[in-house]
Design an enzyme around this catalytic site. Structure first.
Site, PDB file in Angstrom:
ATOM      1  N   CYS A 167      -6.299  19.339  73.886  1.00 36.15           N
ATOM      2  CA  CYS A 167      -4.905  19.125  74.578  1.00 36.15           C
ATOM      3  C   CYS A 167      -5.441  18.076  76.027  1.00 36.15           C
ATOM      4  O   CYS A 167      -4.729  17.458  75.831  1.00 36.15           O
ATOM      5  CB  CYS A 167      -4.004  19.761  75.188  1.00 36.15           C
ATOM      6  SG  CYS A 167      -4.331  21.324  74.488  1.00 36.15           S
ATOM      7  N   ARG A 179     -14.658  27.530  68.504  1.00 38.70           N
ATOM      8  CA  ARG A 179     -13.881  28.747  68.788  1.00 38.70           C
ATOM      9  C   ARG A 179     -15.439  29.708  68.579  1.00 38.70           C
ATOM     10  O   ARG A 179     -15.345  30.136  67.684  1.00 38.70           O
ATOM     11  CB  ARG A 179     -12.507  28.694  68.630  1.00 38.70           C
ATOM     12  CG  ARG A 179     -11.110  27.900  69.024  1.00 38.70           C
ATOM     13  CD  ARG A 179     -10.283  28.535  68.501  1.00 38.70           C
ATOM     14  NE  ARG A 179      -8.990  26.969  69.080  1.00 38.70           N
ATOM     15  CZ  ARG A 179      -7.794  27.138  68.914  1.00 38.70           C
ATOM     16  NH1 ARG A 179      -7.063  27.640  68.517  1.00 38.70           N
ATOM     17  NH2 ARG A 179      -7.570  26.232  68.774  1.00 38.70           N
ATOM     18  N   GLN A 188      -9.272  20.284  63.744  1.00 37.88           N
ATOM     19  CA  GLN A 188      -7.769  20.794  64.325  1.00 37.88           C
ATOM     20  C   GLN A 188      -6.223  19.198  64.102  1.00 37.88           C
ATOM     21  O   GLN A 188      -7.086  19.041  64.360  1.00 37.88           O
ATOM     22  CB  GLN A 188      -7.401  21.044  65.629  1.00 37.88           C
ATOM     23  CG  GLN A 188      -6.461  22.043  65.647  1.00 37.88           C
ATOM     24  CD  GLN A 188      -6.029  22.553  67.398  1.00 37.88           C
ATOM     25  OE1 GLN A 188      -6.912  21.646  67.960  1.00 37.88           O
ATOM     26  NE2 GLN A 188      -5.540  23.669  67.784  1.00 37.88           N
ATOM     27  N   ASP A 243      -4.407  18.139  65.598  1.00 37.48           N
ATOM     28  CA  ASP A 243      -3.963  18.356  66.886  1.00 37.48           C
ATOM     29  C   ASP A 243      -2.899  17.025  67.555  1.00 37.48           C
ATOM     30  O   ASP A 243      -2.998  16.375  67.036  1.00 37.48           O
ATOM     31  CB  ASP A 243      -4.498  18.254  68.206  1.00 37.48           C
ATOM     32  CG  ASP A 243      -4.621  19.508  68.915  1.00 37.48           C
ATOM     33  OD1 ASP A 243      -3.371  20.161  68.868  1.00 37.48           O
ATOM     34  OD2 ASP A 243      -5.553  19.626  69.973  1.00 37.48           O
ATOM     35  N   HIS A 298       0.155  15.879  70.107  1.00 35.85           N
ATOM     36  CA  HIS A 298       0.407  15.792  72.001  1.00 35.85           C
ATOM     37  C   HIS A 298       1.345  14.515  72.128  1.00 35.85           C
ATOM     38  O   HIS A 298       0.956  13.334  72.216  1.00 35.85           O
ATOM     39  CB  HIS A 298      -0.441  15.505  72.983  1.00 35.85           C
ATOM     40  CG  HIS A 298      -1.659  17.433  73.132  1.00 35.85           C
ATOM     41  ND1 HIS A 298      -2.770  17.097  71.912  1.00 35.85           N
ATOM     42  CD2 HIS A 298      -1.189  18.616  72.975  1.00 35.85           C
ATOM     43  CE1 HIS A 298      -3.357  18.326  71.666  1.00 35.85           C
ATOM     44  NE2 HIS A 298      -2.720  19.577  71.928  1.00 35.85           N
ATOM     45  N   LYS A 338       8.363  27.847  71.183  1.00 34.27           N
ATOM     46  CA  LYS A 338       7.700  27.503  70.487  1.00 34.27           C
ATOM     47  C   LYS A 338       8.373  27.997  69.241  1.00 34.27           C
ATOM     48  O   LYS A 338       8.977  29.310  68.639  1.00 34.27           O
ATOM     49  CB  LYS A 338       5.807  28.075  70.279  1.00 34.27           C
ATOM     50  CG  LYS A 338       5.976  29.231  69.827  1.00 34.27           C
ATOM     51  CD  LYS A 338       4.656  29.615  69.559  1.00 34.27           C
ATOM     52  CE  LYS A 338       4.201  31.253  69.587  1.00 34.27           C
ATOM     53  NZ  LYS A 338       2.544  31.789  69.882  1.00 34.27           N
ATOM     54  N   HIS A 386       2.819  20.188  72.350  1.00 38.23           N
ATOM     55  CA  HIS A 386       1.960  20.289  70.798  1.00 38.23           C
ATOM     56  C   HIS A 386       2.156  20.269  70.258  1.00 38.23           C
ATOM     57  O   HIS A 386       3.036  21.594  69.673  1.00 38.23           O
ATOM     58  CB  HIS A 386       1.087  21.552  71.386  1.00 38.23           C
ATOM     59  CG  HIS A 386       0.457  22.097  73.343  1.00 38.23           C
ATOM     60  ND1 HIS A 386      -0.403  22.022  73.342  1.00 38.23           N
ATOM     61  CD2 HIS A 386       0.908  22.061  74.257  1.00 38.23           C
ATOM     62  CE1 HIS A 386      -0.722  21.811  74.671  1.00 38.23           C
ATOM     63  NE2 HIS A 386      -0.069  22.328  75.159  1.00 38.23           N
TER      64      HIS A 386
END
Length: 645
Positions: free
Chosen positions: A340, A369, A387, A389, A391, A471, A517
């Site tokens: 992000c 992670r 990921q 991912d 945005h 979320k 996200h």
RNA sequence: GCCGAAGUAGCUCAGGGGUAGAGCAGCUCACUCGUAAUGAGCAGGUCAGGGGUUCAAAUCCCCUCUUCGGCUCCA
């Protein structure tokens, strides 16, 4: 005095005051009374031996989830009774029924060994054989403290009940006694220990008191209990089935991936066959992202620690990040756990106008992670993963449409991979949060509207949102009924603030964009692991690493087999010929156990006539199928989701 | 990280102070076969790693590593 009960069929019946649940059940039918484990009146559950109040009645039978819950809870009590009897000086904490079983936490001054488990199981069988009645009685908190004076965890429980009153029975604590054993319990229970027909202790494990690492560790025993021996066996069989589907077993077996110790815990290697599937998944992801209006970006694996400071990750997420790397004379860098902040930098790289929005940036990003060593689980929980991912930066007036679109996207993605049952969690504003109230209200309402529009079942997890925004998490049910959290859509009010990003509106005023996200697969590795278990390794045609195995009957058919493979490949199919020195039966068996969806056998007749022997997973074998016909059938079975004509 | 269990051939497992075992997979040879295992032979191991006890350790003891199960589911 009499009580009035409303039956589920709508009829109303009167009984004398003091009538018990068992008596009512018997009045309805002896089979029902035999299967009954408790009754509920207006939703409150009662032991069969208790006098009932008036209300709307339902009898809880042993083969329902509610009934099994009671069976398991009673089993937990019987186990505690066995343990306390076997180990003098031991004490016990909590012992609830859980999905498919129960557990109880003890402190016996050490852990349980397999021998202990066996001894406890044997003692439990004795208690069951003795058929001791479960007897309910009530205590005041003070009395309870006295009864459990020797059991410090029970004392804590009594005190916490006293503070925050549960189930409205103001100041009264219920307990159950069978023989000399007494435990606090809200109930209800089976009428007697003899009603526990089938149970098995499954494993011992450590667990912290109240689940907190700072508290003392207790010894937990897990068990399972069912209404009959048959149901217990079926459950154990299901467990075995699930074990056969385990992606950590299937992955290496089918040569899809491996995770050798030399590589490092929580890290995986994708082999060529797994690589094919991954590539198809990623291609499909990119195709859908394009269709839903996303742009692709790429960002590095490392960034200055300052960036993670600004984003807030170092304050809120540092525990899961790898330690810093020093570069350029003292400058600290961090490996990225998320993308992000980098996408925010891309947004901020130039001035943005309201006309530019929404801007949707997407990346298949390798992230790392630092998961605690004990939670690593094959591909499902890895330290290094990919990921998907994205945005989205948008105006407040676009939030509604954007969220609906994101949810549509997520569901399209999941359906394409063969999932059909969904459940969503809508997590709302927690006590501590950032962002102005109006935004929270808009975002929560928009998320809920999106869920209603998509018509999928959802529940609201009050106060479960992140501090930076509400979320939606979407869960799927797999082929054997397990729930997996897959996709997520999160609104973020904090990051735009932290980075001070803006756009210029029609009145030439600077405005803060809203950030969304989203992850459709979540982690590509995890998604792959779930898919592998969902399909038990038998991937549908469009995902199968090898779609067709071509098997020559004898060596003299090898050339023809290779020609058939060449033809399939020229039509975009993934095919290979098995030219090994083995019998046809052996090769077919190999293709089957490798879960290849189509098996094509070629022999003398086929060479002569330009045909093949054709067999697709789940269908009968066919001889003498024309090559063109076989190719058509394969290509139409292999068509990508969303590309059907 | 903590508690518990486990680690013997690529895989599944047996053995248990005195020369390291089987089946499958692999390799070689024979067989040339029509829808879920053809036969024979060969090869394959620092018994996770390190230390200790012992004349002798895969086996007993200690440490480490790795894997597996569990650590929210409120009496």
């Amino acid at each position: 005095m009499s009580i009035h009960l409303l039956y589920p069929d709508g009829s109303s019946h009167s009984f004398e005051d003091g009538t018990t649940g068992l008596e009512v059940a018997e009045s309805i039918g002896s089979r029902l009374a035999k299967a009954a484990v408790a009754v509920s009146v207006d939703g409150a559950e009662y032991d069969l031996s208790r006098a009932l109040p008036s209300g709307s009645l339902s009898v809880i039978t042993d083969s329902t989830e509610a009934g099994r819950h009671i069976i398991r809870h009673s089993a937990a009590h019987i186990m505690a009774q066995a343990v306390l009897g076997l180990y003098p000086g031991s004490t016990f904490a909590i012992g609830p029924a859980i999905e498919n079983g129960f557990y109880y936490d003890f402190d016996i001054g050490r852990g349980f060994t397999p021998d202990d488990i066996e001894a406890i199981e044997a003692r439990m069988a004795e208690i069951v054989a003795a058929d001791q009645p479960f007897e309910r009685f009530e205590l005041t908190p003070d009395e309870a403290l006295e009864v459990f004076a020797d059991h410090k965890f029970k004392v804590e429980i009594v005190k916490s009940v006293d503070d925050s009153e549960v189930d409205g029975s103001s100041g009264v604590i219920s307990a159950y006694r069978n023989d000399a054993f007494v435990d606090l319990c809200r109930g209800p229970h089976l009428p007697s220990t003899g009603r526990l027909k089938a149970f098995k202790l499954t494993r011992a494990a450590g667990a912290y008191w109240r689940g907190d690492e700072n508290n003392p560790q207790l010894a937990r025993i897990y068990g399972t209990a069912w209404e009959s021996k048959k149901a217990l066996e079926e459950y154990l069989h299901r467990l075995e089935e699930a074990e056969l589907r385990d992606h950590r077993k299937l992955g290496p077996e089918l040569d899809l991936f491996s995770s050798p110790p030399e590589l490092g815990s929580g890290l995986v290697l994708w082999h060529p066959k797994g690589g094919v599937i991954r590539k198809i998944m990623e291609d499909h992801s990119r195709r859908l992202h394009e269709r839903f209006g996303f742009d692709f970006v790429f960002s590095p694996h490392l960034a200055k620690a300052d960036l993670w400071e600004t984003s807030g990750h170092l304050s809120f997420y540092a525990e899961n990040m790898y330690p810093g790397i020093e570069m350029d004379g003292g400058q600290e860098y961090r490996v990225k756990p998320m993308s992000c902040p980098m996408h925010v930098l891309i947004y901020r790289s130039r001035g943005r106008s309201y006309r530019d929005l929404p801007i949707r940036l997407s990346e298949l990003a390798a992230v790392y992670r630092n998961e605690r060593s004990g939670v690593i689980h094959g591909m499902m929980r890895a330290r290094g993963f990919t990921q998907d991912d994205s945005h989205t930066f948008c105006r407040r007036d676009q939030v509604d449409d954007e969220l609906a679109m994101h949810l549509d996207f997520v569901l399209t993605w999941l359906r394409d991979f063969g999932f059909t049952e969904f459940e969503a969690d809508l997590s709302t504003q927690p006590e501590k949060s950032v962002g102005d109230q109006e935004l929270w209200t808009i975002a929560e309402r928009s998320l809920e509207d999106a869920l209603k529009l998509a018509d999928i079942p959802y529940r609201i997890a009050e106060g479960d949102g992140a501090f930076y925004g509400p979320k939606i998490d979407v869960h799927i049910k797999d082929a054997i009924g397990r729930r997996w959290q897959m996709s997520t859509i999160q609104v973020d009010f904090a990051l735009p603030e932290n980075f001070g990003i803006d756009y210029v509106d029609a009145e030439n005023q600077r405005q803060r964009p809203v950030m969304i996200h989203s992850a459709k697969a979540g982690s590509i590795e995890r998604f792959f692991g779930v898919l592998l278990e969902h399909y038990a390794g038998a991937f549908p045609m469009w995902l199968a690493p090898v779609q067709a195995e071509v098997i020559p009957v004898a060596d003299r058919h090898n050339d023809y087999a290779e020609a058939v493979v060449g033809h399939f490949k020229s039509m975009g199919l993934r095919a290979e010929a098995d030219l090994a020195d083995a019998t046809v039966g052996e090769k077919i068996r190999r293709a089957m156990t490798s879960k290849i969806p189509a098996v094509v056998v070629v022999g003398d007749d086929d060479v002569a006539n330009g045909t093949v022997g054709f067999r697709m997973r789940g269908l009968d074998e066919e001889r003498g199928v024309g090559l063109a016909d076989a190719t058509d059938r394969l290509t139409s079975a292999a068509v990508l989701p969303g590309e059907e004509t």
